[in-house]
Design a protein around this motif. Sequence first.
Motif, PDB file in Angstrom:
ATOM      1  N   ALA A 154      35.105  43.807  36.712  1.00 16.98           N
ATOM      2  CA  ALA A 154      36.336  43.608  35.947  1.00 16.98           C
ATOM      3  C   ALA A 154      36.338  44.607  34.790  1.00 16.98           C
ATOM      4  N   TYR A 209      28.406  42.472  42.945  1.00 10.58           N
ATOM      5  CA  TYR A 209      29.324  41.707  43.775  1.00 10.58           C
ATOM      6  C   TYR A 209      30.784  41.833  43.338  1.00 10.58           C
ATOM      7  N   SER A 210      30.999  41.876  42.034  1.00  6.48           N
ATOM      8  CA  SER A 210      32.358  41.860  41.524  1.00  6.48           C
ATOM      9  C   SER A 210      32.414  42.679  40.240  1.00  6.48           C
ATOM     10  N   GLN A 261      29.613  34.655  41.406  1.00  7.80           N
ATOM     11  CA  GLN A 261      30.608  34.834  42.454  1.00  7.80           C
ATOM     12  C   GLN A 261      31.748  35.739  42.043  1.00  7.80           C
ATOM     13  N   SER A 262      32.206  35.643  40.816  1.00  6.14           N
ATOM     14  CA  SER A 262      33.287  36.514  40.377  1.00  6.14           C
ATOM     15  C   SER A 262      33.272  36.642  38.865  1.00  6.14           C
ATOM     16  N   CYS A 291      29.939  46.242  51.007  1.00  2.00           N
ATOM     17  CA  CYS A 291      30.287  45.655  49.712  1.00  2.00           C
ATOM     18  C   CYS A 291      29.889  46.589  48.579  1.00  2.00           C
ATOM     19  N   GLY A 327      36.247  31.580  42.231  1.00  2.86           N
ATOM     20  CA  GLY A 327      36.810  32.812  41.706  1.00  2.86           C
ATOM     21  C   GLY A 327      37.294  32.575  40.292  1.00  2.86           C
ATOM     22  N   ILE A 343      30.163  44.404  35.475  1.00  2.68           N
ATOM     23  CA  ILE A 343      29.774  44.297  36.878  1.00  2.68           C
ATOM     24  C   ILE A 343      28.892  43.075  37.046  1.00  2.68           C
ATOM     25  N   LEU A 356      32.431  48.283  46.018  1.00  2.00           N
ATOM     26  CA  LEU A 356      32.254  48.051  44.590  1.00  2.00           C
ATOM     27  C   LEU A 356      32.145  49.376  43.853  1.00  2.00           C
TER      28      LEU A 356
END
Length: 146
Positions: free
Chosen positions: A54, A51-52, A95-96, A14, A136, A64, A18
């Motif tokens: 954008a 984790y995620s 989570q997102s 992960c 999400g 992040i 990432l």
Amino acid sequence: MKRQTIRLWSGLCCLVALFVLAAAALLLASGEASAQTPTVVATIPVGMNPYSAAVNPTTHRLYIANSHSVTVVDGATQSVVATIPLADEPTGVIQSIGVNAATNRIYVSIGGRFVSVIDGVTDTVVATVLVDCAGGVAVNSATNRI
């Protein structure tokens, strides 16, 4: 022992994924993306358990999602410009994350039950909303819907 090895390997995969996503996002945000072979242009430390991610292509910022914070990276300078703590928010791991480039708002799902709204100008949490299920986050900038 086997379970720990699998968990470590999963976490490492992960993290690598990432990092690749973040590197690609930084290249796109800085306008340096090309058809050439991708190369690592920077290694940027972020919070625990990223984790995620954008990107806001308007401001060239990368957001992040870490365990209990959001790290903000300036794509032009490739440096961390802010860390937004979410520790005081409802219990749960992030989570997102999603970005509305039109309004410069960042939406973060926490624990599947809450969505926090971050102002991209001040890098502060401006609201946290209880929702039925937020595993999400998807953002439609044209309609300003989450």
